[in-house]
Design a protein around this motif. Structure first.
Motif, short mmCIF file in Angstrom:
data_model
loop_
_atom_site.label_atom_id
_atom_site.label_comp_id
_atom_site.label_asym_id
_atom_site.label_seq_id
_atom_site.Cartn_x
_atom_site.Cartn_y
_atom_site.Cartn_z
N LYS A 124 1.08 -1.19 0.15
CA LYS A 124 -0.29 -0.20 0.09
C LYS A 124 0.70 1.49 0.01
O LYS A 124 0.47 2.86 -0.40
N ASN A 179 2.43 1.92 -3.71
CA ASN A 179 1.29 2.17 -4.60
C ASN A 179 1.33 3.57 -3.97
O ASN A 179 0.42 4.89 -4.64
N TYR A 180 0.81 4.44 -2.89
CA TYR A 180 0.70 5.59 -2.20
C TYR A 180 1.74 6.40 -2.92
O TYR A 180 1.54 7.55 -3.42
N SER A 240 3.81 6.43 -5.99
CA SER A 240 3.87 5.90 -7.12
C SER A 240 2.33 7.10 -6.78
O SER A 240 3.01 8.16 -8.09
N GLU A 241 1.59 6.74 -6.53
CA GLU A 241 0.13 7.73 -7.34
C GLU A 241 0.54 9.11 -6.85
O GLU A 241 0.43 10.45 -7.38
#
Length: 64
Positions: A2, A5-6, A8-9
């Protein structure tokens, strides 16, 4: 996963949705911030000196 992903976003958001200023504006605003920082530091130093001398004078007056 997570966290990856955070991050990266977050980078994608910075690249695609943030409006970045022009380099000339960044330089100009950096100079403005530096000048005001120096002026604020000098003003703080001046007030500190005035209060230090006032307190020293007050305590010398009490001693006498």
């Amino acid at each position: 996963m997570k966290v990856v992903n955070y991050i990266s976003e977050a980078f994608e958001e910075l690249k695609s949705n943030v409006t970045w200023p022009e380099w000339a504006e960044v330089q100009r605003l950096t100079i403005v911030v530096a000048v005001f920082s120096v002026l604020f530091a000098l003003a703080t130093w001046g007030v500190d000196e005035v209060f230090a001398k006032a307190l020293a004078g007050f305590f010398n007056w009490i001693k006498a």
